[in-house]
Design an enzyme around this catalytic site. Structure first.
Site, PDB file in Angstrom:
ATOM      1  N   HIS A 131       0.863  -1.176   0.000  1.00 10.06           N
ATOM      2  CA  HIS A 131       0.000   0.000   0.000  1.00 10.06           C
ATOM      3  C   HIS A 131       0.907   1.236   0.000  1.00 10.06           C
ATOM      4  CE1 HIS A 131      -2.840   2.928   1.807  1.00 10.06           C
ATOM      5  NE2 HIS A 131      -3.805   2.111   1.431  1.00 10.06           N
ATOM      6  N   ASP A 208       2.871  -4.957   7.950  1.00 11.75           N
ATOM      7  CA  ASP A 208       1.662  -4.149   7.783  1.00 11.75           C
ATOM      8  C   ASP A 208       0.476  -5.112   7.866  1.00 11.75           C
ATOM      9  OD1 ASP A 208      -0.584  -2.895   6.838  1.00 11.75           O
ATOM     10  OD2 ASP A 208       0.357  -2.038   5.058  1.00 11.75           O
ATOM     11  N   GLN A 211      -4.660  -5.463   6.642  1.00 12.50           N
ATOM     12  CA  GLN A 211      -5.660  -6.332   6.003  1.00 12.50           C
ATOM     13  C   GLN A 211      -5.636  -7.755   6.545  1.00 12.50           C
ATOM     14  OE1 GLN A 211      -8.020  -5.365   4.070  1.00 12.50           O
ATOM     15  NE2 GLN A 211      -7.323  -3.315   3.503  1.00 12.50           N
ATOM     16  N   LYS A 234     -10.430  -1.048  10.346  1.00 12.19           N
ATOM     17  CA  LYS A 234     -10.493  -2.251   9.502  1.00 12.19           C
ATOM     18  C   LYS A 234     -10.917  -3.467  10.322  1.00 12.19           C
ATOM     19  CE  LYS A 234      -7.690  -0.356   6.096  1.00 12.19           C
ATOM     20  NZ  LYS A 234      -8.124   0.014   4.769  1.00 12.19           N
ATOM     21  N   CYS A 372      -4.736   2.507  -3.717  1.00 16.60           N
ATOM     22  CA  CYS A 372      -3.471   2.977  -3.099  1.00 16.60           C
ATOM     23  C   CYS A 372      -2.337   1.978  -3.305  1.00 16.60           C
ATOM     24  CB  CYS A 372      -3.642   3.278  -1.616  1.00 16.60           C
ATOM     25  SG  CYS A 372      -4.763   4.628  -1.295  1.00 16.60           S
TER      26      CYS A 372
HETATM   27  N1  PMP Z   1      -1.892  -0.945   4.457  1.00 16.53           N
HETATM   28  C1  PMP Z   1      -2.860  -1.641   3.865  1.00 16.53           C
HETATM   29  C2  PMP Z   1      -2.557  -3.012   3.330  1.00 16.53           C
HETATM   30  C3  PMP Z   1      -4.135  -1.090   3.741  1.00 16.53           C
HETATM   31  O1  PMP Z   1      -5.101  -1.792   3.134  1.00 16.53           O
HETATM   32  C4  PMP Z   1      -4.386   0.190   4.253  1.00 16.53           C
HETATM   33  C5  PMP Z   1      -5.755   0.831   4.123  1.00 16.53           C
HETATM   34  N2  PMP Z   1      -6.357   0.654   2.895  1.00 16.53           N
HETATM   35  C6  PMP Z   1      -3.340   0.881   4.879  1.00 16.53           C
HETATM   36  C7  PMP Z   1      -2.113   0.270   4.970  1.00 16.53           C
HETATM   37  C8  PMP Z   1      -3.532   2.238   5.443  1.00 16.53           C
HETATM   38  O2  PMP Z   1      -4.445   2.211   6.488  1.00 16.53           O
HETATM   39  P1  PMP Z   1      -5.003   3.572   7.130  1.00 16.53           P
HETATM   40  O3  PMP Z   1      -5.506   4.389   5.984  1.00 16.53           O
HETATM   41  O4  PMP Z   1      -6.091   3.107   8.036  1.00 16.53           O
HETATM   42  O5  PMP Z   1      -3.867   4.207   7.839  1.00 16.53           O
END
Ligand code: PMP
Length: 414
Positions: A131, A208, A211, A234, A372
């Site tokens: 991401h 990270d 997910q 999430k 993203c």
């Molecule tokens: N890493 C991953 C794999 C994500 O899916 C996301 C959110 N889509 C993020 C990081 C960022 O999370 P946040 O916007 O809640 O900080």
């Protein structure tokens, strides 16, 4: 495969859906079919109530008060730290830092770990399926300190090519930062193996878990990861709150990321000393209600059981995958052997945004775009995908509604 032959009834989805007030509404006169769970999950009433209750009965700033409300708020806030610690099996509450989310957690490590341990010409390794929030913080560090970002490639199924670590890891590698489950491909990465490879080379690993935390149980001691980041929203908790786990030894040696109230031991104009862990990394008034809501969310998820959740979501993914595979002109993006909860796809000659907009009229909420993860889109030479992502509150009826809407959409837009 017909959706009515789900092979195992894992739990009563209808009963679970009753815990989520938002799910019971019509969208464009159709029952809401919410399949955008990878972007954010819905909140059970128990979480909403816990936030309402905090502001109705307990609201006060924490840590600095001796009065009743402040002490009660502090206790609830710190109780959540213990809940989080137990949830991921950290050794101590000192290893649990509350942040505003995964993005903030990764930025904290990039800046603080980066300041202490990363020097000119050093290297950080990420992967092609990260991401943006696990790419850009490292790029900022690279620019600041003249450091090189190296990228582990993926194959056409959307799986990491682990053998390439041999070429990427050098004596200058200071950290490997890797996503556990890809938000655009659904791939579950073999983080145990990655951590093993990294540690054989004395390299710490950040996972990270944005997910994965909501789909599978994580034991940070068993994994032996050095850092782990996730977001409250999430995992059925509120937005604006998240967690950074870090091994105590590392966090102890790292400098503060932000300065301000709560993170100090003593301040004078000559010298300031810092508070102990975890407070050293929690400057200013945090999202107190959010943290308490996150505690309620974790308790709720635990009461259902991550094993059951994982099983149910995998069945939904399996059934949806089979059904979309039968649609002519549709290609699934992300066909890894190990996948969970995310179904990304493109349809010949139809832009994903048009698919998403049309599906919305059928009450179906999916996400379209690059999610993203622009490097993933570049790898597959596509601008975007349509993405359905599943939660334990999704039912077989949701999958049917999704498939019917998708077929209707394709017919209308072809
Ligand atoms: N890493 C991953 C794999 C994500 O899916 C996301 C959110 N889509 C993020 C990081 C960022 O999370 P946040 O916007 O809640 O900080």
């Amino acid at each position: 495969m017909e959706s009515n032959i789900i092979n195992e009834k894992i739990f009563d989805v209808e009963k679970i859906r009753n815990d989520f007030p938002i799910l019971h509404q019509l969208v464009h006169k159709k029952p809401l079919c919410y399949l955008d769970n990878a972007a954010s999950t819905q909140k059970p009433k128990i979480v909403i109530d816990s936030i309402n209750d905090f502001y109705s009965t307990t609201n006060s700033n924490i840590h600095r008060g001796v009065h009743f409300l402040s002490e009660k708020a502090t206790q609830k806030y710190e109780n959540t730290r213990t809940t989080v610690k137990n949830f991921i099996n950290a050794k101590s509450e000192k290893e649990i830092i509350f942040t505003s989310g995964t993005t903030a957690s990764i930025n904290l490590v990039a800046q603080s770990f980066g300041k202490k341990y990363v020097n000119e010409d050093d290297e950080i390794i990420v992967t092609y399926m990260e991401h943006h929030s696990n790419i850009v913080p490292w790029q900022i560090l690279c620019e600041e300190k003249n450091v090189n970002l190296r990228v582990l490639p993926i194959n056409n199924n959307g799986e990491l090519i682990l053998e390439k670590f041999n070429e990427l890891i050098t004596e200058r590698t200071k950290l490997i930062s890797v996503v556990h489950v890809s938000n655009s491909l659904g791939t579950i990465n073999p983080i145990e193996e990655i951590i093993k490879i990294a540690h054989q080379n004395n390299i710490p690993v950040l996972v990270d878990a944005a997910q994965s935390i909501q789909h599978t149980s994580i034991d940070v001691q068993k994994l032996d990861c050095d850092f782990l980041a996730y977001s409250g929203h999430k995992i059925y908790g509120p937005t604006g709150v998240g967690v950074l786990f870090g091994k105590e030894k590392l966090l102890d040696e790292m400098p503060p990321f932000m300065g301000g109230g709560d993170m100090i031991a003593k301040v004078t104009f000559d010298e300031t000393t810092y508070n102990e862990l975890p407070y050293k990394f929690e400057a200013g008034t945090g999202n107190i209600a959010g943290v308490i809501g996150l505690g309620a969310a974790i308790d709720y998820v635990k009461s259902i059981g991550l094993e059951k959740i994982h099983k149910h979501e995998n069945q939904l993914l399996e059934i949806a995958t089979q059904k979309v595979s039968e649609i002519k002109g549709l290609k699934i993006i992300g066909t890894a052997k190990e996948k969970t909860s995310v179904l990304s796809f493109i349809v010949e000659n139809i832009h994903p945004h048009d698919i998403g907009t049309f599906m919305d009229f059928e009450g179906v909420a999916i996400r379209t775009g690059h999610h993203c993860t622009q490097p993933v889109m570049d790898f597959f030479k596509i601008p975007a995908t349509s993405r359905a992502s599943f939660s334990f509150y999704n039912s077989l009826e949701d999958i049917d509604q999704f498939i019917i809407a998708l077929k209707k959409t394709i017919e209308a837009l072809s």
